[in-house]
Design a protein around this motif. Structure first.
Motif, PDB file in Angstrom:
ATOM      1  N   PRO A  22     -38.591  52.574  22.004  1.00 45.28           N
ATOM      2  CA  PRO A  22     -37.497  53.143  22.145  1.00 45.28           C
ATOM      3  C   PRO A  22     -36.323  52.663  20.899  1.00 45.28           C
ATOM      4  O   PRO A  22     -36.134  51.465  20.733  1.00 45.28           O
ATOM      5  CB  PRO A  22     -37.060  52.481  23.473  1.00 45.28           C
ATOM      6  CG  PRO A  22     -37.713  51.133  23.458  1.00 45.28           C
ATOM      7  CD  PRO A  22     -39.023  51.368  22.802  1.00 45.28           C
ATOM      8  N   ASP A  23     -35.802  53.735  20.647  1.00 50.62           N
ATOM      9  CA  ASP A  23     -34.866  53.494  19.365  1.00 50.62           C
ATOM     10  C   ASP A  23     -33.862  52.552  19.694  1.00 50.62           C
ATOM     11  O   ASP A  23     -33.381  51.693  18.867  1.00 50.62           O
ATOM     12  CB  ASP A  23     -34.196  54.962  18.927  1.00 50.62           C
ATOM     13  CG  ASP A  23     -35.048  55.837  18.293  1.00 50.62           C
ATOM     14  OD1 ASP A  23     -35.990  55.109  17.665  1.00 50.62           O
ATOM     15  OD2 ASP A  23     -34.931  57.009  18.503  1.00 50.62           O
ATOM     16  N   GLY A  24     -33.276  52.513  21.050  1.00 53.98           N
ATOM     17  CA  GLY A  24     -32.033  51.763  21.282  1.00 53.98           C
ATOM     18  C   GLY A  24     -32.391  50.201  21.306  1.00 53.98           C
ATOM     19  O   GLY A  24     -31.521  49.324  20.913  1.00 53.98           O
ATOM     20  N   LEU A  25     -33.716  49.927  21.223  1.00 48.88           N
ATOM     21  CA  LEU A  25     -34.116  48.289  20.983  1.00 48.88           C
ATOM     22  C   LEU A  25     -33.775  48.037  19.778  1.00 48.88           C
ATOM     23  O   LEU A  25     -33.465  46.734  19.777  1.00 48.88           O
ATOM     24  CB  LEU A  25     -35.635  48.085  21.655  1.00 48.88           C
ATOM     25  CG  LEU A  25     -36.167  46.878  21.402  1.00 48.88           C
ATOM     26  CD1 LEU A  25     -35.536  45.981  22.759  1.00 48.88           C
ATOM     27  CD2 LEU A  25     -37.782  46.999  21.716  1.00 48.88           C
ATOM     28  N   PHE A  26     -33.673  48.757  18.782  1.00 47.91           N
ATOM     29  CA  PHE A  26     -33.570  48.251  17.522  1.00 47.91           C
ATOM     30  C   PHE A  26     -32.159  48.716  16.927  1.00 47.91           C
ATOM     31  O   PHE A  26     -32.072  48.553  15.716  1.00 47.91           O
ATOM     32  CB  PHE A  26     -34.528  48.712  16.504  1.00 47.91           C
ATOM     33  CG  PHE A  26     -35.862  48.214  16.867  1.00 47.91           C
ATOM     34  CD1 PHE A  26     -36.188  46.828  16.531  1.00 47.91           C
ATOM     35  CD2 PHE A  26     -37.006  49.026  17.669  1.00 47.91           C
ATOM     36  CE1 PHE A  26     -37.778  46.442  16.842  1.00 47.91           C
ATOM     37  CE2 PHE A  26     -38.043  48.411  18.093  1.00 47.91           C
ATOM     38  CZ  PHE A  26     -38.503  47.343  17.905  1.00 47.91           C
ATOM     39  N   THR A  27     -31.250  49.088  17.504  1.00 54.36           N
ATOM     40  CA  THR A  27     -29.868  49.449  17.106  1.00 54.36           C
ATOM     41  C   THR A  27     -29.125  48.221  16.273  1.00 54.36           C
ATOM     42  O   THR A  27     -28.621  48.705  15.204  1.00 54.36           O
ATOM     43  CB  THR A  27     -28.954  49.750  18.331  1.00 54.36           C
ATOM     44  OG1 THR A  27     -29.650  50.992  19.026  1.00 54.36           O
ATOM     45  CG2 THR A  27     -27.503  50.163  18.079  1.00 54.36           C
ATOM     46  N   LEU A  43     -41.143  41.375  19.660  1.00 52.72           N
ATOM     47  CA  LEU A  43     -40.733  42.203  20.811  1.00 52.72           C
ATOM     48  C   LEU A  43     -41.878  42.834  21.670  1.00 52.72           C
ATOM     49  O   LEU A  43     -41.443  43.870  22.403  1.00 52.72           O
ATOM     50  CB  LEU A  43     -39.564  42.949  20.419  1.00 52.72           C
ATOM     51  CG  LEU A  43     -38.200  42.372  19.706  1.00 52.72           C
ATOM     52  CD1 LEU A  43     -37.442  43.197  19.445  1.00 52.72           C
ATOM     53  CD2 LEU A  43     -37.645  41.247  20.699  1.00 52.72           C
ATOM     54  N   ALA A  44     -42.992  42.439  21.529  1.00 52.05           N
ATOM     55  CA  ALA A  44     -44.160  43.162  22.101  1.00 52.05           C
ATOM     56  C   ALA A  44     -44.077  42.769  23.753  1.00 52.05           C
ATOM     57  O   ALA A  44     -44.268  43.953  24.333  1.00 52.05           O
ATOM     58  CB  ALA A  44     -45.398  42.373  21.926  1.00 52.05           C
ATOM     59  N   MET A  81     -37.752  35.300  24.918  1.00 49.10           N
ATOM     60  CA  MET A  81     -37.586  35.702  23.483  1.00 49.10           C
ATOM     61  C   MET A  81     -36.823  36.920  23.614  1.00 49.10           C
ATOM     62  O   MET A  81     -37.190  38.187  23.800  1.00 49.10           O
ATOM     63  CB  MET A  81     -38.935  36.153  23.243  1.00 49.10           C
ATOM     64  CG  MET A  81     -39.848  35.209  22.695  1.00 49.10           C
ATOM     65  SD  MET A  81     -41.558  35.229  22.037  1.00 49.10           S
ATOM     66  CE  MET A  81     -41.155  35.939  20.381  1.00 49.10           C
ATOM     67  N   ARG A  82     -35.420  37.046  23.439  1.00 49.39           N
ATOM     68  CA  ARG A  82     -34.484  37.958  23.677  1.00 49.39           C
ATOM     69  C   ARG A  82     -34.107  38.514  22.270  1.00 49.39           C
ATOM     70  O   ARG A  82     -33.974  38.059  21.201  1.00 49.39           O
ATOM     71  CB  ARG A  82     -33.111  37.382  23.979  1.00 49.39           C
ATOM     72  CG  ARG A  82     -33.255  36.725  25.451  1.00 49.39           C
ATOM     73  CD  ARG A  82     -31.927  36.149  25.986  1.00 49.39           C
ATOM     74  NE  ARG A  82     -31.809  34.861  25.405  1.00 49.39           N
ATOM     75  CZ  ARG A  82     -32.155  33.694  26.004  1.00 49.39           C
ATOM     76  NH1 ARG A  82     -33.049  33.564  27.080  1.00 49.39           N
ATOM     77  NH2 ARG A  82     -31.977  32.418  25.312  1.00 49.39           N
ATOM     78  N   PRO A  83     -34.002  39.924  22.297  1.00 49.89           N
ATOM     79  CA  PRO A  83     -33.803  40.511  20.812  1.00 49.89           C
ATOM     80  C   PRO A  83     -32.624  40.071  20.143  1.00 49.89           C
ATOM     81  O   PRO A  83     -32.624  39.777  18.755  1.00 49.89           O
ATOM     82  CB  PRO A  83     -33.774  42.184  21.441  1.00 49.89           C
ATOM     83  CG  PRO A  83     -34.469  42.184  22.783  1.00 49.89           C
ATOM     84  CD  PRO A  83     -34.356  40.631  23.417  1.00 49.89           C
ATOM     85  N   ALA A  84     -31.524  40.110  20.776  1.00 47.73           N
ATOM     86  CA  ALA A  84     -30.159  39.500  20.186  1.00 47.73           C
ATOM     87  C   ALA A  84     -30.448  38.068  19.635  1.00 47.73           C
ATOM     88  O   ALA A  84     -29.849  37.853  18.171  1.00 47.73           O
ATOM     89  CB  ALA A  84     -29.183  39.350  21.150  1.00 47.73           C
ATOM     90  N   ASP A  85     -31.127  37.272  20.059  1.00 45.48           N
ATOM     91  CA  ASP A  85     -31.546  35.851  19.269  1.00 45.48           C
ATOM     92  C   ASP A  85     -32.272  36.188  18.005  1.00 45.48           C
ATOM     93  O   ASP A  85     -32.015  35.658  17.052  1.00 45.48           O
ATOM     94  CB  ASP A  85     -32.230  34.964  20.456  1.00 45.48           C
ATOM     95  CG  ASP A  85     -31.273  34.565  21.600  1.00 45.48           C
ATOM     96  OD1 ASP A  85     -30.170  34.608  21.402  1.00 45.48           O
ATOM     97  OD2 ASP A  85     -32.135  34.086  22.572  1.00 45.48           O
TER      98      ASP A  85
END
Length: 212
Positions: free
Chosen positions: A65-70, A87-88, A167-171
């Motif tokens: 999903p594109d939004g995951l890497f905004t 982010l698996a 494991m949070r994307p923002a961190d």
């Protein structure tokens, strides 16, 4: 067994070798192989699917999903693909509780089930380290002094429920920005810098032997 691979066009050949060696050393096993790819054609994906089906296994291409890497920063010449294994847990089906990640340039020379069935407890992952002087240097470079070692990210047994909690994307993106100038192997460095104390070590001479 559930496996994960990530690749682009440059690793299509090595992935064929990885899969061939996996099937050769694990006769009778059924694998569900989840694949995150960039740039493969439909024909190439179908070719890989046929290879898997010929060995009683299934290939599952995953959508990113594109939004995951905004908010994902890109470090030097690396693309957003450097975040795929980190982010698996966000990309894999929610019903999976563990997956074995293998770099596409690995050669399998023994059955992988003993590794797959390793008891993880509350560890995020299991991985091997190639111990030496670099352990100390990397602890300083990545400001992670409590980690027991510097772990290689080419073979990762993932505890998916625990990864989804911690494991949070923002961190991950924030760490990539803060340490951008220190990152040499970005995804591996981020893994060790943020989560080195939450990794269960396995024997590198058995599960991630470096022929060099």
């Amino acid at each position: 067994m559930d496996l994960l691979v990530t690749l682009d066009q440059n690793y299509l050949g090595p992935l064929r070798v990885l899969l061939g060696s996996l099937f050769l050393n694990d006769p009778g096993e059924e694998f569900h192989i989840y694949m995150i790819e960039e740039g493969l054609t439909g024909a190439q994906v179908e070719e890989l699917s046929q290879l898997c089906r010929a060995h009683h296994s299934q290939l599952h291409p995953l959508e990113v999903p594109d939004g995951l890497f905004t908010d994902a920063p890109v470090v030097r010449y690396y693309s957003r693909a450097m975040y795929y294994r980190l982010l698996a847990a966000e990309l894999l089906p929610r019903e999976l509780d563990r997956v074995l990640y293998l770099d596409p340039d690995i050669l399998v020379i023994r059955p992988v089930r003993p590794l797959y069935e390793t008891q993880l407890g509350d560890s995020l992952l299991a991985a091997a380290s190639h111990s030496g002087l670099t352990d100390y240097v990397n602890k300083i470079r990545l400001s992670n002094y409590e980690a027991e070692s510097y772990y290689n990210s080419g073979v990762l047994l993932m505890n998916l429920p625990q990864m989804r909690k911690e494991m949070r994307p923002a961190d991950i993106f924030a760490y990539a920005r803060e340490y951008e100038e220190r990152l040499i192997l970005p995804d591996q460095d981020i893994l060790n810098g943020l989560y080195g104390t939450r990794i269960l070590g396995v024997d590198d001479s058995v599960w991630n032997y470096d022929a060099r």
